[in-house]
Motif scaffolding. Sequence first.
Motif, PDB file in Angstrom:
ATOM      1  N   SER A 112      -5.873  -6.774  -5.898  1.00 19.56           N
ATOM      2  CA  SER A 112      -5.069  -6.133  -4.903  1.00 19.56           C
ATOM      3  C   SER A 112      -3.644  -5.789  -5.216  1.00 19.56           C
ATOM      4  CB  SER A 112      -5.256  -7.423  -3.877  1.00 19.56           C
ATOM      5  OG  SER A 112      -4.335  -8.362  -4.261  1.00 19.56           O
ATOM      6  N   GLN A 115      -2.902  -1.915  -5.069  1.00 20.23           N
ATOM      7  CA  GLN A 115      -2.973  -1.649  -3.742  1.00 20.23           C
ATOM      8  C   GLN A 115      -1.620  -2.087  -3.089  1.00 20.23           C
ATOM      9  OE1 GLN A 115      -6.077  -3.236  -1.340  1.00 20.23           O
ATOM     10  NE2 GLN A 115      -5.571  -2.129   0.569  1.00 20.23           N
ATOM     11  N   THR A 116      -1.185  -3.221  -3.369  1.00 16.51           N
ATOM     12  CA  THR A 116       0.283  -3.933  -2.720  1.00 16.51           C
ATOM     13  C   THR A 116       1.289  -2.915  -3.467  1.00 16.51           C
ATOM     14  OG1 THR A 116      -0.905  -5.870  -2.698  1.00 16.51           O
ATOM     15  CG2 THR A 116       1.408  -5.789  -2.721  1.00 16.51           C
ATOM     16  N   ALA A 118       1.185   0.094  -4.337  1.00 10.41           N
ATOM     17  CA  ALA A 118       1.162   1.553  -3.902  1.00 10.41           C
ATOM     18  C   ALA A 118       1.638   1.761  -2.382  1.00 10.41           C
ATOM     19  CB  ALA A 118      -0.204   2.198  -3.840  1.00 10.41           C
ATOM     20  N   MET A 119       1.310   0.402  -1.536  1.00 13.76           N
ATOM     21  CA  MET A 119       2.159   0.259  -0.034  1.00 13.76           C
ATOM     22  C   MET A 119       3.294   0.116  -0.050  1.00 13.76           C
ATOM     23  SD  MET A 119      -1.011  -1.679   1.728  1.00 13.76           S
ATOM     24  CE  MET A 119      -0.045  -3.075   2.084  1.00 13.76           C
ATOM     25  N   SER A 122       4.714   3.446  -0.831  1.00  9.70           N
ATOM     26  CA  SER A 122       4.808   4.605   0.095  1.00  9.70           C
ATOM     27  C   SER A 122       5.727   4.178   1.327  1.00  9.70           C
ATOM     28  CB  SER A 122       3.346   4.544   0.559  1.00  9.70           C
ATOM     29  OG  SER A 122       3.113   3.334   1.316  1.00  9.70           O
ATOM     30  N   ALA A 123       6.215   2.956   1.332  1.00  7.84           N
ATOM     31  CA  ALA A 123       7.137   3.033   2.527  1.00  7.84           C
ATOM     32  C   ALA A 123       8.722   3.543   2.216  1.00  7.84           C
ATOM     33  CB  ALA A 123       7.531   1.310   2.477  1.00  7.84           C
TER      34      ALA A 123
END
Length: 130
Positions: A112, A115-116, A118-119, A122-123
Amino acid sequence: MDNKTILIIEDDKLNMKLIRNVLQLGKCRILEAESAEKGIQLAREHHPDLILMDIRLPGMNGLEATRIIKGDPDLNGIPVVALTAYDKDEDGGEAIDAGCEALLPKPIDTPSFRQTIAMILSAYSPGYFQ
Protein backbone atom coordinates in the motif's frame (compact mmCIF):
# COMPACT_ATOMS: atom_id res chain seq x y z
CA MET A 1 3.51 9.47 -9.75
CA ASP A 2 5.28 9.70 -13.08
CA ASN A 3 7.91 12.44 -13.25
CA LYS A 4 7.54 13.41 -9.59
CA THR A 5 10.65 14.08 -7.53
CA ILE A 6 10.67 12.58 -4.06
CA LEU A 7 13.35 13.30 -1.48
CA ILE A 8 13.90 10.49 1.01
CA ILE A 9 15.67 11.51 4.22
CA GLU A 10 16.49 8.24 5.97
CA ASP A 11 19.62 7.08 7.81
CA ASP A 12 18.95 3.34 7.65
CA LYS A 13 20.39 1.96 4.40
CA LEU A 14 17.96 -0.98 4.21
CA ASN A 15 14.92 1.26 4.71
CA MET A 16 16.31 3.67 2.11
CA LYS A 17 16.76 0.85 -0.40
CA LEU A 18 13.26 -0.54 0.20
CA ILE A 19 11.58 2.86 -0.12
CA ARG A 20 13.61 3.70 -3.23
CA ASN A 21 12.75 0.39 -4.90
CA VAL A 22 9.03 0.72 -4.18
CA LEU A 23 8.87 4.32 -5.43
CA GLN A 24 10.91 3.66 -8.57
CA LEU A 25 8.13 1.32 -9.69
CA GLY A 26 6.05 4.50 -9.92
CA LYS A 27 8.63 6.11 -12.22
CA CYS A 28 9.61 8.77 -9.70
CA ARG A 29 12.89 10.61 -9.57
CA ILE A 30 14.43 9.80 -6.21
CA LEU A 31 16.80 11.99 -4.20
CA GLU A 32 18.43 10.51 -1.11
CA ALA A 33 19.92 11.97 2.06
CA GLU A 34 21.17 10.13 5.13
CA SER A 35 21.05 13.22 7.37
CA ALA A 36 18.66 16.08 8.00
CA GLU A 37 21.28 18.63 7.03
CA LYS A 38 21.91 16.98 3.65
CA GLY A 39 18.18 16.62 3.12
CA ILE A 40 17.57 20.32 3.69
CA GLN A 41 20.38 21.11 1.25
CA LEU A 42 18.89 18.81 -1.42
CA ALA A 43 15.43 20.29 -0.86
CA ARG A 44 16.83 23.78 -1.47
CA GLU A 45 18.67 22.66 -4.61
CA HIS A 46 15.92 20.53 -6.21
CA HIS A 47 12.53 21.60 -4.74
CA PRO A 48 11.08 18.06 -4.70
CA ASP A 49 7.38 17.34 -4.99
CA LEU A 50 7.41 15.42 -1.70
CA ILE A 51 9.76 14.79 1.22
CA LEU A 52 9.71 11.51 3.15
CA MET A 53 11.30 12.32 6.50
CA ASP A 54 12.60 9.82 9.03
CA ILE A 55 11.83 11.31 12.43
CA ARG A 56 14.69 9.67 14.34
CA LEU A 57 17.84 10.84 12.57
CA PRO A 58 21.25 11.20 14.19
CA GLY A 59 22.27 14.79 14.87
CA MET A 60 19.40 17.02 13.80
CA ASN A 61 16.22 14.95 13.98
CA GLY A 62 13.49 14.90 11.36
CA LEU A 63 11.15 17.11 13.35
CA GLU A 64 13.74 19.88 13.57
CA ALA A 65 14.44 19.52 9.85
CA THR A 66 10.71 19.72 9.09
CA ARG A 67 10.42 22.94 11.11
CA ILE A 68 13.30 24.44 9.10
CA ILE A 69 11.71 23.39 5.80
CA LYS A 70 8.28 24.71 6.81
CA GLY A 71 9.87 27.96 8.02
CA ASP A 72 11.57 28.57 4.68
CA PRO A 73 9.32 30.51 2.26
CA ASP A 74 10.92 28.76 -0.72
CA LEU A 75 10.28 25.27 0.70
CA ASN A 76 7.22 25.50 2.94
CA GLY A 77 4.82 24.37 0.20
CA ILE A 78 6.52 21.00 -0.16
CA PRO A 79 4.54 18.32 1.66
CA VAL A 80 6.53 16.41 4.28
CA VAL A 81 5.52 12.91 5.33
CA ALA A 82 7.05 11.62 8.55
CA LEU A 83 8.30 8.04 8.71
CA THR A 84 8.65 6.41 12.11
CA ALA A 85 9.21 3.00 13.65
CA TYR A 86 8.36 4.28 17.11
CA ASP A 87 5.18 5.16 19.00
CA LYS A 88 2.73 6.23 16.30
CA ASP A 89 0.53 8.23 18.69
CA GLU A 90 3.38 10.17 20.29
CA ASP A 91 5.34 10.68 17.08
CA GLY A 92 2.18 11.51 15.13
CA GLY A 93 1.29 14.47 17.30
CA GLU A 94 4.84 15.77 17.27
CA ALA A 95 5.10 15.31 13.50
CA ILE A 96 1.89 17.23 12.81
CA ASP A 97 2.98 19.97 15.23
CA ALA A 98 6.30 20.24 13.35
CA GLY A 99 4.44 20.70 10.04
CA CYS A 100 4.24 17.21 8.54
CA GLU A 101 1.18 16.52 6.44
CA ALA A 102 1.04 12.82 7.33
CA LEU A 103 2.74 10.05 9.28
CA LEU A 104 3.55 6.60 7.92
CA PRO A 105 4.78 3.73 10.08
CA LYS A 106 7.94 1.76 9.50
CA PRO A 107 8.47 -0.87 8.44
CA ILE A 108 6.51 0.27 5.43
CA ASP A 109 3.64 -1.82 4.12
CA THR A 110 5.00 -2.33 0.61
CA PRO A 111 1.66 -3.27 -1.06
CA SER A 112 0.00 0.00 0.00
CA PHE A 113 2.99 2.37 0.33
CA ARG A 114 3.17 3.48 -3.30
CA GLN A 115 -0.60 3.96 -3.42
CA THR A 116 -0.51 6.05 -0.23
CA ILE A 117 2.29 8.23 -1.64
CA ALA A 118 0.37 8.67 -4.91
CA MET A 119 -2.69 9.81 -2.95
CA ILE A 120 -0.63 12.34 -0.99
CA LEU A 121 0.94 13.69 -4.18
CA SER A 122 -2.45 13.99 -5.88
CA ALA A 123 -3.73 16.11 -3.00
CA TYR A 124 -1.55 18.97 -4.28
CA SER A 125 -2.36 20.82 -7.49
CA PRO A 126 0.24 21.01 -10.31
CA GLY A 127 0.87 24.74 -9.75
CA TYR A 128 1.29 24.32 -6.01
CA PHE A 129 4.99 25.25 -5.90
CA GLN A 130 4.87 28.67 -7.54
